[in-house]
Design a protein around this motif. Sequence first.
Motif, PDB file in Angstrom:
ATOM      1  N   THR A 178       9.144  20.636  -8.005  1.00  0.00           N
ATOM      2  CA  THR A 178       9.024  20.475  -6.469  1.00  0.00           C
ATOM      3  C   THR A 178       9.138  21.582  -5.756  1.00  0.00           C
ATOM      4  O   THR A 178       8.648  22.042  -4.637  1.00  0.00           O
ATOM      5  CB  THR A 178       9.907  19.261  -6.104  1.00  0.00           C
ATOM      6  N   ILE A 179      10.238  22.162  -6.123  1.00  0.00           N
ATOM      7  CA  ILE A 179      10.730  23.599  -5.277  1.00  0.00           C
ATOM      8  C   ILE A 179       9.742  24.746  -5.417  1.00  0.00           C
ATOM      9  O   ILE A 179       9.269  25.320  -4.261  1.00  0.00           O
ATOM     10  CB  ILE A 179      12.071  23.960  -5.629  1.00  0.00           C
ATOM     11  N   ILE A 180       9.410  24.852  -6.510  1.00  0.00           N
ATOM     12  CA  ILE A 180       8.213  25.705  -6.517  1.00  0.00           C
ATOM     13  C   ILE A 180       6.820  25.599  -6.093  1.00  0.00           C
ATOM     14  O   ILE A 180       6.169  26.466  -5.433  1.00  0.00           O
ATOM     15  CB  ILE A 180       7.949  26.112  -8.213  1.00  0.00           C
ATOM     16  N   PHE A 181       6.452  24.244  -6.178  1.00  0.00           N
ATOM     17  CA  PHE A 181       5.338  23.943  -5.511  1.00  0.00           C
ATOM     18  C   PHE A 181       5.545  24.076  -3.873  1.00  0.00           C
ATOM     19  O   PHE A 181       4.501  24.442  -3.234  1.00  0.00           O
ATOM     20  CB  PHE A 181       5.007  22.391  -5.689  1.00  0.00           C
ATOM     21  N   SER A 182       6.615  23.577  -3.494  1.00  0.00           N
ATOM     22  CA  SER A 182       6.805  23.726  -2.076  1.00  0.00           C
ATOM     23  C   SER A 182       6.789  25.336  -1.468  1.00  0.00           C
ATOM     24  O   SER A 182       6.425  25.399  -0.339  1.00  0.00           O
ATOM     25  CB  SER A 182       8.432  23.082  -1.821  1.00  0.00           C
ATOM     26  N   ILE A 183       7.358  26.260  -2.358  1.00  0.00           N
ATOM     27  CA  ILE A 183       7.222  27.647  -1.742  1.00  0.00           C
ATOM     28  C   ILE A 183       6.429  28.581  -2.369  1.00  0.00           C
ATOM     29  O   ILE A 183       5.630  29.138  -1.461  1.00  0.00           O
ATOM     30  CB  ILE A 183       8.850  28.185  -2.226  1.00  0.00           C
ATOM     31  N   PHE A 184       5.585  28.127  -3.523  1.00  0.00           N
ATOM     32  CA  PHE A 184       4.869  29.298  -4.049  1.00  0.00           C
ATOM     33  C   PHE A 184       3.444  28.637  -4.145  1.00  0.00           C
ATOM     34  O   PHE A 184       2.296  29.264  -4.240  1.00  0.00           O
ATOM     35  CB  PHE A 184       4.996  29.688  -5.216  1.00  0.00           C
TER      36      PHE A 184
END
Length: 437
Positions: A169-175
């Motif tokens: 979820t963090i990766i999708f949110s940022i990148f």
Amino acid sequence: MSNKPILDVKDKPKAGQWFTLSIQHLFAMFGATILVPYLVGLDPAIALISSGLGTLAFLLITKFQVPAYLGSSFAYIVPIKLMNDTMGPGAAMIGTFLVGLVYGTVALIIKKAGYRWIMNLLPPIVVGPIIIVIGLSVSGTAVNMATQNAAQHYSMLHFSVALVTLAATIIFSIFAKKMLSIIPILAGIVVGYVYALIVGVVDFAPVLKAHWFEMPQFIIPFVSYKVNFTWDIFWLMVPVAIVTISEHIGHQLILSDIVGRNYIKEPGLHRSILGDGTGSIISALIGGPPKTTYGENIGVLVITRVYSVYVLAGAAIFAILFGFIGKITALIHSIPTPVMGGVSILLFGIIASSGLRMLVDNKIDFEDKRNLVIASVILIIGVGGAILKLPFKDIQIQGMALAAIFGVILNLILPGRPVVNDDLFEERTAENNKQTA
């Protein structure tokens, strides 16, 4: 960056374009909207149906001028869960209905007296700390969901599922780019679900057995439960409306900036608040959680520059249809608790951080002892779960609701209260239109 729309508010898209754009809005709200009923013990299918019905009602009441979507509100997680555990789901539905009535009452007062009074009642120094409390008050729930197995014992396997979900979820949110950047919550849930399948945490059998068309378990007043009003229900739910009404006003400001219209004047703040409250009333009548305008879908408007209310209406219709598809409902129910726990760690943290951001964006000065006192009292009463027992009818006011009441009272009685400028909304919209031009 230009805000010139690809499709303006009243523009009707072509059929194929309409489908794609509406599904995009559905995905944007999907993860968060189903997470709330998942956490409090309500049926996610009914949350989808009620969000669709509520959105259609909102669009109708606002004369199809405000491109907003109504999803499940996170602000009411704690009181609804408490009522479900102690009084049954009927109490939560009565409380949700009361919230809708409060919205209607506020809308009526705004229509008669203007909006200035509510902005003076709910300034950022009150609302910001309360939003922080909302996020922090459910932090323990998120951690327990992420780390415990079905027997409520610590499990490293389950925690690994939560960590993979959180990381995704963090990766999708940022990148992530394009559509994936709009649906990081849903994308994270999908990745966590696949990992949970691999490690054997998912029971997929109910999905295979489910029918394509199934009737959700509606919770209907006088049929599913006896309607019995208590003051405990009132004090658990209604004070939280202080926060969500303020959130609604903030969303109307943002939408006005994005779309280049003054929604406070036309169709009017009273209409949008009434539409929001009507969504909660509809939800209460069929067994869904309270509703609120969704920041996720406002984000879609910013990215796509497609402001068409027809697209939002399409998303609402798809949400209603999804609620009756048994395979989808069973798939939602099969999502392991640690997957939702991993998402919740980030999501609840973002809620708390958004309260902090409100304080920063509004340049709240904590050198001013007035601001320091109000924020401090709200945070400790709210996070600490303070309980006020009134000496009549065994009524209790606790946690977030009590913090909201104290915040409003302190803001009203402490000297030095700032006064809202009547031209606030006009100035912001005019400035936005100037930048756009």
